[in-house]
Design a protein around this motif. Structure first.
Motif, PDB file in Angstrom:
ATOM      1  N   ALA A  58      52.091  71.220 103.983  1.00  0.00           N
ATOM      2  CA  ALA A  58      51.942  70.849 105.391  1.00  0.00           C
ATOM      3  C   ALA A  58      50.843  69.811 105.530  1.00  0.00           C
ATOM      4  O   ALA A  58      49.915  69.753 104.711  1.00  0.00           O
ATOM      5  N   ILE A  59      50.957  68.984 106.560  1.00  0.00           N
ATOM      6  CA  ILE A  59      49.883  68.066 106.953  1.00  0.00           C
ATOM      7  C   ILE A  59      49.384  68.502 108.323  1.00  0.00           C
ATOM      8  O   ILE A  59      50.180  68.706 109.243  1.00  0.00           O
ATOM      9  N   VAL A  60      48.075  68.638 108.457  1.00  0.00           N
ATOM     10  CA  VAL A  60      47.458  68.945 109.745  1.00  0.00           C
ATOM     11  C   VAL A  60      46.770  67.684 110.262  1.00  0.00           C
ATOM     12  O   VAL A  60      45.926  67.105 109.572  1.00  0.00           O
ATOM     13  N   VAL A  61      47.144  67.268 111.470  1.00  0.00           N
ATOM     14  CA  VAL A  61      46.570  66.088 112.116  1.00  0.00           C
ATOM     15  C   VAL A  61      45.499  66.567 113.085  1.00  0.00           C
ATOM     16  O   VAL A  61      45.799  67.153 114.122  1.00  0.00           O
ATOM     17  N   CYS A  62      44.245  66.301 112.744  1.00  0.00           N
ATOM     18  CA  CYS A  62      43.116  66.862 113.482  1.00  0.00           C
ATOM     19  C   CYS A  62      42.582  65.906 114.546  1.00  0.00           C
ATOM     20  O   CYS A  62      42.145  64.794 114.229  1.00  0.00           O
ATOM     21  N   ASP A  63      42.640  66.320 115.801  1.00  0.00           N
ATOM     22  CA  ASP A  63      41.898  65.710 116.917  1.00  0.00           C
ATOM     23  C   ASP A  63      42.064  64.198 117.055  1.00  0.00           C
ATOM     24  O   ASP A  63      41.096  63.482 117.365  1.00  0.00           O
ATOM     25  N   ALA A  93      59.972  62.562 105.783  1.00  0.00           N
ATOM     26  CA  ALA A  93      61.161  62.178 105.016  1.00  0.00           C
ATOM     27  C   ALA A  93      61.209  62.878 103.663  1.00  0.00           C
ATOM     28  O   ALA A  93      62.290  63.089 103.102  1.00  0.00           O
ATOM     29  N   LYS A  94      60.045  63.261 103.159  1.00  0.00           N
ATOM     30  CA  LYS A  94      59.968  63.971 101.884  1.00  0.00           C
ATOM     31  C   LYS A  94      60.078  65.484 102.066  1.00  0.00           C
ATOM     32  O   LYS A  94      60.143  66.219 101.092  1.00  0.00           O
ATOM     33  N   GLY A  95      60.057  65.952 103.327  1.00  0.00           N
ATOM     34  CA  GLY A  95      60.185  67.377 103.592  1.00  0.00           C
ATOM     35  C   GLY A  95      58.899  68.091 103.929  1.00  0.00           C
ATOM     36  O   GLY A  95      58.866  69.327 103.971  1.00  0.00           O
ATOM     37  N   VAL A  96      57.819  67.355 104.206  1.00  0.00           N
ATOM     38  CA  VAL A  96      56.524  67.956 104.531  1.00  0.00           C
ATOM     39  C   VAL A  96      56.519  68.393 105.993  1.00  0.00           C
ATOM     40  O   VAL A  96      57.010  67.689 106.879  1.00  0.00           O
ATOM     41  N   PHE A  97      55.961  69.565 106.258  1.00  0.00           N
ATOM     42  CA  PHE A  97      55.825  70.114 107.610  1.00  0.00           C
ATOM     43  C   PHE A  97      54.574  69.534 108.260  1.00  0.00           C
ATOM     44  O   PHE A  97      53.504  69.505 107.645  1.00  0.00           O
ATOM     45  N   VAL A  98      54.690  69.080 109.510  1.00  0.00           N
ATOM     46  CA  VAL A  98      53.576  68.433 110.204  1.00  0.00           C
ATOM     47  C   VAL A  98      53.099  69.307 111.361  1.00  0.00           C
ATOM     48  O   VAL A  98      53.895  69.717 112.210  1.00  0.00           O
ATOM     49  N   ILE A  99      51.789  69.578 111.376  1.00  0.00           N
ATOM     50  CA  ILE A  99      51.147  70.321 112.458  1.00  0.00           C
ATOM     51  C   ILE A  99      50.197  69.386 113.182  1.00  0.00           C
ATOM     52  O   ILE A  99      49.286  68.824 112.569  1.00  0.00           O
ATOM     53  N   HIS A 100      50.397  69.198 114.471  1.00  0.00           N
ATOM     54  CA  HIS A 100      49.505  68.385 115.297  1.00  0.00           C
ATOM     55  C   HIS A 100      48.467  69.324 115.926  1.00  0.00           C
ATOM     56  O   HIS A 100      48.830  70.324 116.550  1.00  0.00           O
ATOM     57  N   ALA A 101      47.192  68.976 115.776  1.00  0.00           N
ATOM     58  CA  ALA A 101      46.117  69.839 116.254  1.00  0.00           C
ATOM     59  C   ALA A 101      45.143  69.054 117.130  1.00  0.00           C
ATOM     60  O   ALA A 101      44.022  68.748 116.712  1.00  0.00           O
ATOM     61  N   PRO A 102      45.559  68.709 118.365  1.00  0.00           N
ATOM     62  CA  PRO A 102      44.643  68.044 119.300  1.00  0.00           C
ATOM     63  C   PRO A 102      43.830  69.097 120.056  1.00  0.00           C
ATOM     64  O   PRO A 102      44.253  69.606 121.099  1.00  0.00           O
ATOM     65  N   ALA A 186      55.005  71.110 114.704  1.00  0.00           N
ATOM     66  CA  ALA A 186      54.386  72.170 115.506  1.00  0.00           C
ATOM     67  C   ALA A 186      53.088  71.647 116.107  1.00  0.00           C
ATOM     68  O   ALA A 186      52.498  70.683 115.607  1.00  0.00           O
ATOM     69  N   ILE A 187      52.655  72.296 117.192  1.00  0.00           N
ATOM     70  CA  ILE A 187      51.418  71.914 117.878  1.00  0.00           C
ATOM     71  C   ILE A 187      50.564  73.161 118.081  1.00  0.00           C
ATOM     72  O   ILE A 187      51.004  74.136 118.698  1.00  0.00           O
ATOM     73  N   THR A 188      49.340  73.128 117.583  1.00  0.00           N
ATOM     74  CA  THR A 188      48.399  74.217 117.800  1.00  0.00           C
ATOM     75  C   THR A 188      46.991  73.745 117.477  1.00  0.00           C
ATOM     76  O   THR A 188      46.806  72.839 116.669  1.00  0.00           O
ATOM     77  N   ASP A 189      46.004  74.369 118.127  1.00  0.00           N
ATOM     78  CA  ASP A 189      44.605  74.145 117.740  1.00  0.00           C
ATOM     79  C   ASP A 189      43.953  75.477 117.409  1.00  0.00           C
ATOM     80  O   ASP A 189      42.734  75.607 117.402  1.00  0.00           O
TER      81      ASP A 189
END
Length: 295
Positions: A58-63, A93-102, A186-189
């Motif tokens: 997974a990749i978490v995108v922080c703030d 595209a490679k199948g990684v799950f992305v979590i947005h964390a604003p 997904a979206i969570t903080d």
């Protein structure tokens, strides 16, 4: 005997094998780390090539907020947003799950399926208790003196590097619109929701990107310190981050050199790093104001 020419059959087999090999390759990352030696000063970095299964990553995108109280920080987020969006497209595209964390902005997305996905993920108990200390209304993982030295930059002024210091406030309302939120994201903080999402999908590898490395990317309940303590395999995407650092404070280097010093701190005490090139095949991102050679 088959009516298909031998050349066509050979090409089809070769194509199938190539596709299989590409899938088997997964995510090939060049992870850079440094020994957590007790002596002071810089420690030499080593790199190790690893192969991660994208489905377990997974990749978490922080703030990556729409606004920031520091105008310089907001401008850098604006510059980083587009390249980060392209990186996330490559990762998905490679199948990684992305979590947005604003952080503190998830109510903006309360009716979206991505936010609901995080809320309804089955509860999963964490191996160690989640942080309960409060900072800016959320749990915070403070520097851990048992495993890390003090940060290599002085951010006691909160790191604003504008000529006229900005007023500290909370102007953010959502994640920057420069970053797409795809159907399967997904979206969570929230630290517990993040853990639930990872457990539900059997994800063991977590990549952190976003801002700011010396603060939120280390300290948030879904970020580096927390995930390392919970036993996940964590990596920092070092060209997809920034710091809150004012060069008028120690160690008195440029803003971008200050960021590099914090990256080295993370590599030494918490987790390895890699560049977005490993996902995109393109040169690593560098801010336009960074006059040094490209990373």
């Amino acid at each position: 005997m088959s009516a298909y020419p031998v050349a066509v059959i050979t090409l089809a087999v070769a194509t199938l094998c190539f596709a299989t090999d590409q899938t088997a390759d997964g995510l090939t990352l060049n992870l850079r780390k440094r020994p957590a030696a007790p002596e002071k000063g810089a420690t030499a970095a080593t790199e190790k090539k690893v192969n991660w299964n994208p489905k377990n990553t997974a990749i978490v995108v922080c703030d990556m907020w729409d606004h920031h109280w520091c105008k310089s920080a907001e401008l850098r987020v604006g510059e980083l947003g587009g390249p980060m969006n392209e990186m996330l497209k490559a990762a998905r595209a490679k199948g990684v799950f992305v979590i947005h964390a604003p952080s503190t902005c998830t109510d903006f997305y309360k009716d979206t399926p991505q936010r609901k996905r995080a809320r309804i993920a089955p509860f999963a108990k964490t191996p160690v208790p989640l942080a309960t200390a409060e900072r800016w209304g959320t749990a915070w993982n403070w520097p851990d003196g048992t495993r890390e030295a003090v940060l290599p930059v002085d951010d006691s002024d909160m790191g604003c590097d504008c000529k006229v210091k900005c007023e500290i406030r909370a102007p953010w309302t959502r994640q920057t619109a420069a970053i797409d939120i795809a159907d399967g994201d997904a979206i969570t903080d929230n630290g517990q929701e993040t853990w639930n999402l990872l457990t539900e999908r059997g994800i063991e590898n977590v990549i952190l990107c976003g801002v700011h490395l010396n603060m939120c990317v280390l300290g948030r309940p879904f970020a580096i310190r927390a995930l390392v303590k919970q036993g996940k395999t964590v990596a920092l995407m070092r060209d997809m981050t920034d710091t809150m650092y004012n060069p008028s404070h120690p160690p008195g280097v440029s803003h971008f050199e200050g960021t590099d010093k914090v990256v080295e701190h993370v590599e030494r005490y918490w987790c390895p790093s890699f560049a977005s090139t490993d996902l995109t095949g393109k040169p690593a991102f560098a801010f336009k104001a960074d006059s040094r050679a490209k990373k």
